[in-house]
Design a protein around this motif. Structure first.
Motif, PDB file in Angstrom:
ATOM      1  N   PHE A 189      11.388  -1.262 -43.749  1.00  0.00           N
ATOM      2  CA  PHE A 189      11.193  -1.366 -41.987  1.00  0.00           C
ATOM      3  C   PHE A 189      10.466  -0.639 -42.227  1.00  0.00           C
ATOM      4  O   PHE A 189       9.186   0.558 -42.799  1.00  0.00           O
ATOM      5  N   ARG A 190       9.318  -1.092 -40.901  1.00  0.00           N
ATOM      6  CA  ARG A 190       8.076  -0.112 -39.972  1.00  0.00           C
ATOM      7  C   ARG A 190       8.379   0.092 -38.963  1.00  0.00           C
ATOM      8  O   ARG A 190       9.454   0.137 -38.270  1.00  0.00           O
ATOM      9  N   MET A 191       8.199   1.319 -37.615  1.00  0.00           N
ATOM     10  CA  MET A 191       7.923   1.606 -36.349  1.00  0.00           C
ATOM     11  C   MET A 191       7.233   0.638 -35.599  1.00  0.00           C
ATOM     12  O   MET A 191       5.538   0.532 -36.070  1.00  0.00           O
ATOM     13  N   ASP A 192       7.729  -0.408 -35.124  1.00  0.00           N
ATOM     14  CA  ASP A 192       6.970  -0.567 -34.092  1.00  0.00           C
ATOM     15  C   ASP A 192       5.935   0.070 -32.651  1.00  0.00           C
ATOM     16  O   ASP A 192       6.509   1.052 -32.731  1.00  0.00           O
ATOM     17  N   GLN A 193       5.744  -0.364 -31.782  1.00  0.00           N
ATOM     18  CA  GLN A 193       5.014   0.738 -30.664  1.00  0.00           C
ATOM     19  C   GLN A 193       5.325   1.479 -30.384  1.00  0.00           C
ATOM     20  O   GLN A 193       4.766   2.329 -29.618  1.00  0.00           O
ATOM     21  N   GLN A 194       6.215   0.781 -30.036  1.00  0.00           N
ATOM     22  CA  GLN A 194       7.646   1.695 -29.560  1.00  0.00           C
ATOM     23  C   GLN A 194       8.732   3.032 -29.808  1.00  0.00           C
ATOM     24  O   GLN A 194       9.726   3.703 -29.652  1.00  0.00           O
ATOM     25  N   GLY A 195       8.520   2.998 -31.651  1.00  0.00           N
ATOM     26  CA  GLY A 195       8.624   3.832 -32.827  1.00  0.00           C
ATOM     27  C   GLY A 195      10.124   3.533 -32.373  1.00  0.00           C
ATOM     28  O   GLY A 195      11.054   4.552 -32.903  1.00  0.00           O
ATOM     29  N   VAL A 196      10.420   2.037 -32.702  1.00  0.00           N
ATOM     30  CA  VAL A 196      11.786   1.739 -32.865  1.00  0.00           C
ATOM     31  C   VAL A 196      11.789   0.847 -34.255  1.00  0.00           C
ATOM     32  O   VAL A 196      10.597   0.039 -34.540  1.00  0.00           O
ATOM     33  N   SER A 197      12.146   0.938 -35.450  1.00  0.00           N
ATOM     34  CA  SER A 197      12.635   0.525 -36.549  1.00  0.00           C
ATOM     35  C   SER A 197      12.900  -0.879 -36.255  1.00  0.00           C
ATOM     36  O   SER A 197      13.561  -1.786 -35.351  1.00  0.00           O
ATOM     37  N   VAL A 198      12.055  -1.742 -37.220  1.00  0.00           N
ATOM     38  CA  VAL A 198      12.115  -2.969 -37.488  1.00  0.00           C
ATOM     39  C   VAL A 198      11.795  -3.429 -38.949  1.00  0.00           C
ATOM     40  O   VAL A 198      11.471  -2.919 -39.193  1.00  0.00           O
ATOM     41  N   GLY A 199      13.250  -4.367 -39.287  1.00  0.00           N
ATOM     42  CA  GLY A 199      12.862  -4.192 -40.290  1.00  0.00           C
ATOM     43  C   GLY A 199      12.622  -5.329 -41.157  1.00  0.00           C
ATOM     44  O   GLY A 199      10.874  -6.363 -40.428  1.00  0.00           O
ATOM     45  N   VAL A 200      11.554  -5.422 -42.351  1.00  0.00           N
ATOM     46  CA  VAL A 200      10.665  -6.173 -43.145  1.00  0.00           C
ATOM     47  C   VAL A 200      11.182  -7.394 -44.094  1.00  0.00           C
ATOM     48  O   VAL A 200      11.532  -6.587 -45.341  1.00  0.00           O
ATOM     49  N   PRO A 201      10.816  -8.291 -43.941  1.00  0.00           N
ATOM     50  CA  PRO A 201      11.753  -9.297 -44.407  1.00  0.00           C
ATOM     51  C   PRO A 201      10.920  -9.520 -46.357  1.00  0.00           C
ATOM     52  O   PRO A 201       9.819  -9.069 -46.459  1.00  0.00           O
TER      53      PRO A 201
END
Length: 357
Positions: free
Chosen positions: A296-308
């Motif tokens: 996962f990574r953090m988006d611009q809002q600081g929310v976790s986004v999964g990485v495939p």
């Protein structure tokens, strides 16, 4: 040129059934398996086979008026080993195979039960035994086999949405006594994730093709990966460890193999990152899911986004002249599987060199 370490898919035994077959399952802790189907006059059959001296031998058959469609041992203990079945009339039954008799029967669906899954039978600390069924009537129902009659949960189409044909159901996220997820796939491509603890729709998406089969890589752990197969030779692998509020789950789409409908996907019990897909041209393909460096990574809002991650095909083999409609790995013997196909053959398949790091 394949390396010496490349897994091989080998048809060990072929046996002609000579009638329609729809599902197959290993009987837990045994060298026996059941084949579920129907004979020409429309009666349903459960046939029990045993592997002896390199051959399969039928040791028992149960026949009843309605054709069977699907079955599971997931909600039973390894001692009782009771088979739950769904049929073309919408009936759920549980069978004592030793005595060849029903121990449970209920008919709450109004049409064929396309898919069935069980949970909680032989796994300690993952909640009550339950069965989930998905039907052409558009509903998904969850049953406690200790309770007679009505389902303990009933997921119906939203008003105004229209009735959809549910083709696949599966359990997941059962890592303690309270958490449990059901995923359902439908003929219009909808994939829905229901949280049974909160009785709510947790997530949904549309895969643009009918969802033939869905399966978590493990049922009794916090959600990790989910495979969903579809028409037109496509399947999706979702990393369900990280759910983003707007983007949902990261996924990999595999659509490079022109093999017709992908009927089923089954994860190897001994390695959750390996799975086999079975397709309309009779081909079985073995895949390995490879994780990214960071899931996962953090988006611009600081929310976790999964990485495939990525998919690597390790092997493929045509094992049937017709679509393979069911496959079940043996959890006690690495690489041993049983499969049924529309050519009316049941096959015992051995996949070698699966000790892959």
């Amino acid at each position: 040129m394949e390396s010496l370490d490349t897994p091989q898919i080998i048809t060990h035994i072929e046996h002609n059934i000579n009638h329609s077959i729809f599902d197959c399952k290993w009987i837990p802790c045994s060298a026996k398996f059941v084949v579920i189907g129907c004979i020409p006059k429309g009666h349903g059959t459960i046939e029990i086979f045993e592997i002896t001296a390199g051959e399969v031998k039928k040791i028992k058959e149960i026949e009843r008026p309605n054709s069977f469609k699907c079955g599971t041992f997931g909600a039973t203990s390894d001692i009782e080993r009771r088979l739950a079945t769904g049929d073309f009339k919408g009936t759920l039954e549980i069978w004592d195979l030793e005595k060849s008799c029903q121990v449970y029967i209920t008919k709450e669906h109004t049409d064929i039960i396309n898919s069935i899954d069980g949970m909680g039978g032989s796994t300690v600390g993952c909640g009550a035994p339950e069965i989930v069924t998905g039907s052409r009537d558009g509903t998904v129902k969850v049953w406690d086999p200790r309770q007679r009659g009505k389902p303990v949960a009933n997921m119906q189409p939203v008003k105004g949405e229209g009735k959809r044909d549910c083709w696949s159901v599966c359990f997941g996220n059962s890592f303690n006594d309270s958490e449990r997820i059901v995923v359902a796939g439908y003929d219009n491509g909808d994939l829905k994730m229901f949280d049974l603890r909160t009785m709510s729709l947790r997530w949904e998406c549309n895969l643009k093709n009918g969802v033939c089969h869905a399966e978590f890589d493990r049922k009794d752990i916090p959600m990790n990966k989910l495979v969903a197969t579809t028409l037109e030779g496509k399947f999706h692998v979702f990393d369900v460890r990280t759910q983003n509020p707007t983007k949902g789950f990261a996924q990999v789409l595999e659509n490079s193999v022109k093999s017709g409908t992908i009927w089923v996907a089954r994860h190897l019990p001994q390695n959750r990152d390996l799975f086999v897909t079975c397709s309309g041209n009779g081909q079985a393909s073995l895949w390995k899911y490879e994780y990214p460096e960071q899931r996962f990574r953090m988006d611009q809002q600081g929310v976790s986004v999964g990485v495939p991650g990525t998919l690597k095909r390790l092997q493929r083999m045509v094992v049937s002249t017709q679509p393979i409609n069911a496959l079940d790995w043996n959890r006690d013997h690495l690489g041993l599987a049983v499969a049924t196909a529309y050519d009316q053959y049941v096959r015992v398949i051995v996949t070698t060199k699966l000790n892959i790091q």
